[in-house]
Design an enzyme around this catalytic site. Structure first.
Site, short mmCIF file in Angstrom:
data_model
loop_
_atom_site.label_atom_id
_atom_site.label_comp_id
_atom_site.label_asym_id
_atom_site.label_seq_id
_atom_site.Cartn_x
_atom_site.Cartn_y
_atom_site.Cartn_z
N PRO A 1 0.82 -1.21 0.00
CA PRO A 1 0.00 0.00 0.00
C PRO A 1 0.85 1.26 0.00
O PRO A 1 1.88 1.33 0.67
CB PRO A 1 -0.82 -0.10 1.29
CG PRO A 1 -0.34 -1.28 2.03
CD PRO A 1 0.62 -2.03 1.19
N HIS A 2 0.41 2.23 -0.79
CA HIS A 2 1.11 3.52 -0.88
C HIS A 2 0.11 4.57 -1.34
O HIS A 2 -0.97 4.23 -1.81
CB HIS A 2 2.31 3.44 -1.83
CG HIS A 2 1.97 2.96 -3.19
ND1 HIS A 2 1.72 1.61 -3.46
CD2 HIS A 2 1.81 3.61 -4.36
CE1 HIS A 2 1.43 1.48 -4.75
NE2 HIS A 2 1.46 2.66 -5.32
N GLY A 3 0.47 5.83 -1.21
CA GLY A 3 -0.44 6.92 -1.54
C GLY A 3 -0.50 7.22 -3.02
O GLY A 3 0.24 6.67 -3.83
#
Length: 141
Positions: free
Chosen positions: A63-65
Site C-alpha cells: 500500500p502507498h499513496g
C-alpha cells in the site's frame, strides 16, 4: 534497500485486521507515527487501493499513496506490517503489507528492491513468517 528507510518501530509482526481497508489504514498509521508522512497520506493510501489493488503476489501487498499525496511525505520510508491471520485482498490472501511513503520517484528503487526479495521464495517466506523485527531488518537492509 537503504537502511534509513526502515525504522525498527515501523515493523509490526503480530497485527490483525478485519478488512483490506483496515490493513491499509494500519500501515498508514505506522507511517504517521514514525514521522514519515502527514495524516492526509493515510486517506491517499485508501484512495490508491480503491483505484488499483496493491497486491503484488506471494501474500504481499504494498500500500502507498496517490501521486498527489507526495506533498504529505516528510521522508521516504517503509513499514512492514504482518497479519498472521491473513486478510482477504480482493480474492487473494495477504499476510504481509509493506507500506511505502516516497516523495518524488523514491518509490521506484523501493519497489525494485522489494520485487527482488519477493522473487526469491525463501526470502519471501522469511518475510511472511517473521516473528522478530530483526529478521525483517536483516532481510530488507
Amino acid at each position: 534497500m537503504r537502511e534509513d528507510l526502515l525504522d525498527a518501530r515501523a515493523i509490526l509482526l503480530h497485527e490483525s485486521a478485519a478488512s483490506r481497508e483496515e490493513a491499509v489504514r494500519r500501515c498508514g498509521r505506522v507511517l504517521v507515527e514514525t514521522g514519515a508522512v502527514a495524516e492526509p497520506y493515510v486517506e491517499a493510501m485508501l484512495e490508491r487501493e480503491r483505484t488499483i489493488s496493491t497486491y503484488v503476489g506471494e501474500g504481499v501487498a504494498v500500500p502507498h499513496g496517490t501521486a498527489a499525496a507526495k506533498r504529505d511525505v516528510t521522508r521516504d520510508a517503509i513499514c512492514v506490517v504482518r497479519f498472521p491471520g491473513g486478510i482477504d485482498w480482493d480474492g487473494e490472501r495477504v499476510t504481509l503489507c509493506v507500506g511505502i511513503a516516497a516523495a518524488g520517484d523514491g518509490h521506484v528503487p523501493l519497489l525494485a528492491a522489494l520485487a527482488e526479495i519477493l522473487l526469491d521464495p525463501d526470502r519471501a517466506r522469511t518475510l511472511r513468517e517473521a516473528t522478530e523485527p530483526g529478521q525483517v531488518l536483516k532481510e530488507l537492509t
